[in-house]
Design an enzyme around this catalytic site. Structure first.
Site, PDB file in Angstrom:
ATOM      1  N   CYS A  81       0.794  -1.230  -0.056  1.00 16.98           N
ATOM      2  CA  CYS A  81      -0.011   0.090   0.167  1.00 16.98           C
ATOM      3  C   CYS A  81       1.014   1.265   0.050  1.00 16.98           C
ATOM      4  CB  CYS A  81      -0.913   0.038   1.107  1.00 16.98           C
ATOM      5  SG  CYS A  81      -2.285  -1.438   1.262  1.00 16.98           S
ATOM      6  N   CYS A 162      -3.677   0.555  -2.996  1.00 20.06           N
ATOM      7  CA  CYS A 162      -4.157   0.515  -1.635  1.00 20.06           C
ATOM      8  C   CYS A 162      -3.869   1.658  -1.023  1.00 20.06           C
ATOM      9  CB  CYS A 162      -4.340  -0.743  -0.927  1.00 20.06           C
ATOM     10  SG  CYS A 162      -2.759  -1.536  -0.812  1.00 20.06           S
TER      11      CYS A 162
END
Ligand code: APR
Length: 258
Positions: A81, A162
């Site tokens: 992420c 993400c």
């Protein structure tokens, strides 16, 4: 660490499949999994097999985006992420930025993109051989093997995004956000608001005082993101500012487009 330098196997240009395609792809694959941590579950021979099975024996104007599904799942890589960098019409500066700062990764810094970057390939019907004589160009027919691959790989890369993501657009053109581009037609549709916290849109302008974030093109992008419940902001950034971060990477360089 995440950016790998292509070695001696730089492709030579041809109108058909890149000369030595198999050797280049397998060498790049091995090079990548040797250099980047946690990639050892990948088998480069199996990856090559899955890749060629996506398009061999098919009409080179009729290779579907989904024809690469199996290949995409054969390549195993977790994208952390807060690391994803998307771009449109900013190829050079986005890749230079990713490489210099080591903060973010583009699709071409992932194994999938790294293997295929700059290469050309196609097969033909009624034969399981690569076609080294002629392959359709990017716009010659929509469903050519190269374009379908980049669409499929881009969709995958966007689905995996993400946390906070960065998008670099080009403020020196009329439509920094182009709905026909891969970013505008593929990636933006795959962003998942459940996984993405924030999207930083950065419009890189070579002229100072340009205000592309207020333009119609960026308004279109804003509407699409709002409708998809994606949080974002937009900032115009001087190209010279980004170049400064690239040429003189310092510990704060990761924040230099914030
Ligand atoms: N001919 C050949 N290649 C092309 C063409 C074309 N006419 N148009 C696009 N491409 C390929 C090139 O490899 C080019 O570098 O697509 C790349 C990106 O094209 P852009 O128009 O600059 O941007 P975009 O279509 O938005 O694609 C970039 O998609 O690949 C993903 O994650 C990546 O965010 C990035 C986005």
């Amino acid at each position: 660490s995440m950016s790998v330098q292509h070695g001696d196997n730089t492709p030579t240009t041809t109108k058909g499949t890149t000369t030595n395609l198999k050797t280049i792809v397998i060498e790049r694959c091995r090079d990548y999994i040797r250099t980047v941590p946690q990639m050892s579950s990948n088998n480069c021979d199996a990856i090559w097999e899955a890749f060629q099975n996506s398009f061999l024996g098919k009409d080179p104007c009729n290779v579907k985006v989904e024809d690469y599904d199996l290949f995409i799942t054969t390549v195993q890589q977790d994208i952390p992420c807060n690391k994803s960098l998307f771009w449109s019409k900013t190829s050079q500066i986005a890749h230079d930025f990713a490489k210099a700062t080591k903060c973010l990764m583009t699709l071409e810094d992932t194994l999938l993109g790294y293997m295929m970057d700059g290469l050309k390939w196609c097969g033909q019907q009624h034969s399981k051989e690569l076609n080294y004589t002629s392959c359709p160009g990017w716009i010659e027919c929509e469903f050519n093997p190269v374009r379908s691959f980049w669409r499929r790989a881009s969709a995958h890369f966007a689905e995996l995004a993400c946390g906070n993501v960065l998008v670099m657009l080009n403020g020196s053109i009329d439509t920094p956000f182009n709905k026909q581009s891969i970013f505008g037609s593929v990636e933006i549709k795959r962003f998942d608001s459940e996984k993405i916290n924030y999207i930083s849109i950065r419009v890189i302008d070579s002229l100072q005082d340009r205000v592309s974030c207020n333009s119609m093109s960026l308004e279109d992008l804003g509407k699409i993101l709002k409708n998809a419940s994606l949080n974002f902001d937009c900032k115009d950034i001087d190209k010279s500012e980004v170049e400064r971060c690239i040429n003189d990477p310092i510990p704060y360089s990761c924040d230099c487009v914030n």
